[in-house]
Design a protein around this motif. Sequence first.
Motif, PDB file in Angstrom:
ATOM      1  N   HIS A 185      -7.619 -19.098  -2.526  1.00 24.22           N
ATOM      2  CA  HIS A 185      -6.550 -20.089  -2.689  1.00 24.22           C
ATOM      3  C   HIS A 185      -7.122 -21.475  -2.435  1.00 24.22           C
ATOM      4  O   HIS A 185      -6.779 -22.428  -3.122  1.00 24.22           O
ATOM      5  N   GLY A 186      -8.027 -21.550  -1.449  1.00 25.76           N
ATOM      6  CA  GLY A 186      -8.689 -22.816  -1.172  1.00 25.76           C
ATOM      7  C   GLY A 186      -9.383 -22.768   0.174  1.00 25.76           C
ATOM      8  O   GLY A 186      -9.157 -21.859   0.971  1.00 25.76           O
ATOM      9  N   SER A 187     -10.241 -23.726   0.410  1.00 27.35           N
ATOM     10  CA  SER A 187     -10.792 -23.859   1.759  1.00 27.35           C
ATOM     11  C   SER A 187      -9.662 -24.228   2.714  1.00 27.35           C
ATOM     12  O   SER A 187      -9.579 -23.737   3.838  1.00 27.35           O
ATOM     13  N   SER A 188      -8.774 -25.083   2.236  1.00 25.50           N
ATOM     14  CA  SER A 188      -7.523 -25.427   2.905  1.00 25.50           C
ATOM     15  C   SER A 188      -6.475 -25.589   1.804  1.00 25.50           C
ATOM     16  O   SER A 188      -6.803 -25.519   0.621  1.00 25.50           O
ATOM     17  N   HIS A 189      -5.235 -25.816   2.193  1.00 26.10           N
ATOM     18  CA  HIS A 189      -4.166 -25.963   1.194  1.00 26.10           C
ATOM     19  C   HIS A 189      -4.180 -27.407   0.673  1.00 26.10           C
ATOM     20  O   HIS A 189      -3.371 -28.246   1.047  1.00 26.10           O
ATOM     21  N   ILE A 190      -5.136 -27.654  -0.237  1.00 23.88           N
ATOM     22  CA  ILE A 190      -5.355 -29.004  -0.741  1.00 23.88           C
ATOM     23  C   ILE A 190      -5.085 -29.057  -2.237  1.00 23.88           C
ATOM     24  O   ILE A 190      -5.025 -28.021  -2.908  1.00 23.88           O
ATOM     25  N   ASP A 191      -4.922 -30.270  -2.749  1.00 28.34           N
ATOM     26  CA  ASP A 191      -4.723 -30.470  -4.183  1.00 28.34           C
ATOM     27  C   ASP A 191      -6.088 -30.643  -4.831  1.00 28.34           C
ATOM     28  O   ASP A 191      -6.713 -31.695  -4.727  1.00 28.34           O
ATOM     29  N   TYR A 192      -6.551 -29.612  -5.517  1.00 29.65           N
ATOM     30  CA  TYR A 192      -7.877 -29.656  -6.137  1.00 29.65           C
ATOM     31  C   TYR A 192      -7.951 -30.655  -7.283  1.00 29.65           C
ATOM     32  O   TYR A 192      -9.051 -31.050  -7.692  1.00 29.65           O
ATOM     33  N   ALA A 193      -6.803 -31.067  -7.794  1.00 29.91           N
ATOM     34  CA  ALA A 193      -6.800 -32.074  -8.866  1.00 29.91           C
ATOM     35  C   ALA A 193      -7.319 -33.410  -8.362  1.00 29.91           C
ATOM     36  O   ALA A 193      -7.784 -34.244  -9.150  1.00 29.91           O
ATOM     37  N   LYS A 194      -7.249 -33.626  -7.064  1.00 32.60           N
ATOM     38  CA  LYS A 194      -7.699 -34.886  -6.485  1.00 32.60           C
ATOM     39  C   LYS A 194      -9.187 -34.877  -6.147  1.00 32.60           C
ATOM     40  O   LYS A 194      -9.736 -35.899  -5.728  1.00 32.60           O
ATOM     41  N   LEU A 195      -9.844 -33.727  -6.308  1.00 41.59           N
ATOM     42  CA  LEU A 195     -11.265 -33.637  -6.013  1.00 41.59           C
ATOM     43  C   LEU A 195     -12.090 -33.915  -7.263  1.00 41.59           C
ATOM     44  O   LEU A 195     -11.664 -33.616  -8.385  1.00 41.59           O
ATOM     45  N   SER A 196     -13.267 -34.448  -7.077  1.00 41.77           N
ATOM     46  CA  SER A 196     -14.188 -34.657  -8.192  1.00 41.77           C
ATOM     47  C   SER A 196     -14.842 -33.329  -8.553  1.00 41.77           C
ATOM     48  O   SER A 196     -14.749 -32.337  -7.811  1.00 41.77           O
ATOM     49  N   VAL A 197     -15.529 -33.304  -9.678  1.00 44.04           N
ATOM     50  CA  VAL A 197     -16.261 -32.102 -10.083  1.00 44.04           C
ATOM     51  C   VAL A 197     -17.257 -31.698  -8.997  1.00 44.04           C
ATOM     52  O   VAL A 197     -17.341 -30.523  -8.617  1.00 44.04           O
ATOM     53  N   LYS A 198     -18.003 -32.653  -8.479  1.00 47.04           N
ATOM     54  CA  LYS A 198     -18.987 -32.352  -7.447  1.00 47.04           C
ATOM     55  C   LYS A 198     -18.326 -31.801  -6.189  1.00 47.04           C
ATOM     56  O   LYS A 198     -18.833 -30.837  -5.576  1.00 47.04           O
ATOM     57  N   GLU A 199     -17.192 -32.377  -5.804  1.00 46.15           N
ATOM     58  CA  GLU A 199     -16.490 -31.897  -4.608  1.00 46.15           C
ATOM     59  C   GLU A 199     -15.972 -30.473  -4.800  1.00 46.15           C
ATOM     60  O   GLU A 199     -16.006 -29.661  -3.866  1.00 46.15           O
ATOM     61  N   ILE A 200     -15.489 -30.165  -5.999  1.00 46.95           N
ATOM     62  CA  ILE A 200     -15.017 -28.801  -6.280  1.00 46.95           C
ATOM     63  C   ILE A 200     -16.186 -27.830  -6.216  1.00 46.95           C
ATOM     64  O   ILE A 200     -16.080 -26.744  -5.630  1.00 46.95           O
ATOM     65  N   GLU A 248       0.825  -1.213   0.000  1.00 43.46           N
ATOM     66  CA  GLU A 248       0.000   0.000   0.000  1.00 43.46           C
ATOM     67  C   GLU A 248       0.857   1.260   0.000  1.00 43.46           C
ATOM     68  O   GLU A 248       0.474   2.286  -0.588  1.00 43.46           O
ATOM     69  N   LYS A 249       2.007   1.198   0.655  1.00 42.71           N
ATOM     70  CA  LYS A 249       2.899   2.358   0.714  1.00 42.71           C
ATOM     71  C   LYS A 249       3.264   2.874  -0.670  1.00 42.71           C
ATOM     72  O   LYS A 249       3.403   4.081  -0.881  1.00 42.71           O
ATOM     73  N   TYR A 250       3.394   1.948  -1.619  1.00 45.27           N
ATOM     74  CA  TYR A 250       3.779   2.333  -2.981  1.00 45.27           C
ATOM     75  C   TYR A 250       2.566   2.529  -3.903  1.00 45.27           C
ATOM     76  O   TYR A 250       2.728   2.830  -5.083  1.00 45.27           O
ATOM     77  N   GLY A 251       1.366   2.344  -3.373  1.00 46.12           N
ATOM     78  CA  GLY A 251       0.164   2.588  -4.151  1.00 46.12           C
ATOM     79  C   GLY A 251      -0.231   1.456  -5.079  1.00 46.12           C
ATOM     80  O   GLY A 251      -1.027   1.661  -5.995  1.00 46.12           O
ATOM     81  N   TYR A 252       0.312   0.249  -4.835  1.00 50.92           N
ATOM     82  CA  TYR A 252      -0.030  -0.889  -5.676  1.00 50.92           C
ATOM     83  C   TYR A 252      -1.119  -1.723  -4.999  1.00 50.92           C
ATOM     84  O   TYR A 252      -1.531  -1.437  -3.886  1.00 50.92           O
ATOM     85  N   THR A 253      -1.607  -2.738  -5.683  1.00 52.19           N
ATOM     86  CA  THR A 253      -2.778  -3.474  -5.206  1.00 52.19           C
ATOM     87  C   THR A 253      -2.406  -4.858  -4.697  1.00 52.19           C
ATOM     88  O   THR A 253      -1.789  -5.644  -5.408  1.00 52.19           O
ATOM     89  N   HIS A 254      -2.812  -5.122  -3.484  1.00 51.73           N
ATOM     90  CA  HIS A 254      -2.550  -6.394  -2.805  1.00 51.73           C
ATOM     91  C   HIS A 254      -3.666  -7.376  -3.137  1.00 51.73           C
ATOM     92  O   HIS A 254      -4.846  -7.087  -2.916  1.00 51.73           O
ATOM     93  N   CYS A 255      -3.311  -8.546  -3.663  1.00 46.49           N
ATOM     94  CA  CYS A 255      -4.289  -9.584  -4.016  1.00 46.49           C
ATOM     95  C   CYS A 255      -4.005 -10.838  -3.190  1.00 46.49           C
ATOM     96  O   CYS A 255      -3.358 -11.786  -3.674  1.00 46.49           O
ATOM     97  N   PRO A 256      -4.450 -10.866  -1.933  1.00 40.59           N
ATOM     98  CA  PRO A 256      -4.192 -12.044  -1.111  1.00 40.59           C
ATOM     99  C   PRO A 256      -5.025 -13.236  -1.549  1.00 40.59           C
ATOM    100  O   PRO A 256      -6.215 -13.102  -1.859  1.00 40.59           O
ATOM    101  N   ALA A 257      -4.398 -14.397  -1.612  1.00 36.04           N
ATOM    102  CA  ALA A 257      -5.077 -15.647  -1.971  1.00 36.04           C
ATOM    103  C   ALA A 257      -5.422 -16.359  -0.662  1.00 36.04           C
ATOM    104  O   ALA A 257      -4.539 -16.876   0.030  1.00 36.04           O
ATOM    105  N   LEU A 258      -6.699 -16.398  -0.336  1.00 33.68           N
ATOM    106  CA  LEU A 258      -7.145 -16.781   1.005  1.00 33.68           C
ATOM    107  C   LEU A 258      -7.401 -18.274   1.154  1.00 33.68           C
ATOM    108  O   LEU A 258      -7.935 -18.917   0.250  1.00 33.68           O
ATOM    109  N   LEU A 259      -7.023 -18.776   2.321  1.00 33.95           N
ATOM    110  CA  LEU A 259      -7.368 -20.123   2.769  1.00 33.95           C
ATOM    111  C   LEU A 259      -8.429 -19.957   3.848  1.00 33.95           C
ATOM    112  O   LEU A 259      -8.126 -19.575   4.977  1.00 33.95           O
TER     113      LEU A 259
END
Length: 215
Positions: free
Chosen positions: A91-106, A52-63
């Motif tokens: 970023h995710g509900s938790s730090h998980i591998d989304y490739a291992k989830l099914s379409v329905k789970e995603i 913020e000090k430099y006027g740029y935009t922070h995009c946090p990826a949230l868990l």
Amino acid sequence: MDHAPTVLFQCRSSVNAKVNQMIYVRDDDVLLKRMAHTDAAGEFVNVHNIIEKYGYTHCPALLTNDLNEFPEVIEFIRYKTQQGKMIPQLHGSSHIDYAKLSVKEIQEDYRRCQDWFLSNIGVRFTKHYTPWGAGGRRKDGTPMVNGTHIAPTANAMGISVVDMYKPLDPRHILSDTETSFSKYDGRTIVIHWWFSPEILDQALAKLKEAENGTS
């Protein structure tokens, strides 16, 4: 909450800072407590203060599940989002591998996370910065073998999957001997909130000097 958070989380202002929406800093793994050197909340807020000090935009990826341990950080993110100083994404509900989830789970995970965003931050997320870049391209541009179902699932729900192709590291900016703002205009710098704040500060200062024509 609509009022400013507690004094601990007040952002230090820079007299010369101006809002510039063309340089973004993606900040992953917010907020994995185990990665903190000392104080996870304090380290995250310090990173935001630098951006913020430099006027740029922070995009946090949230868990979202991890952030529930930090109600004061949730309040801070909500406040800075309302100010237009942050654009939080998933970023995710938790730090998980989304490739291992099914379409329905995603789909179910996205719905829970959208509910969390609306309840706690007051906005919807529109991008999924997947852990390890699942479902996208590697840093060298080659496609991930697993997780090809993630992006179509996300797109159908109005969400874009953002991978790790050609991440811009602050150290690359510092090592660039021919820095110009136009070279980096519109780019996204990728960090983790426990990344060296000194290096991030130096890199953003170099970009600001280039933007102002003083370098």
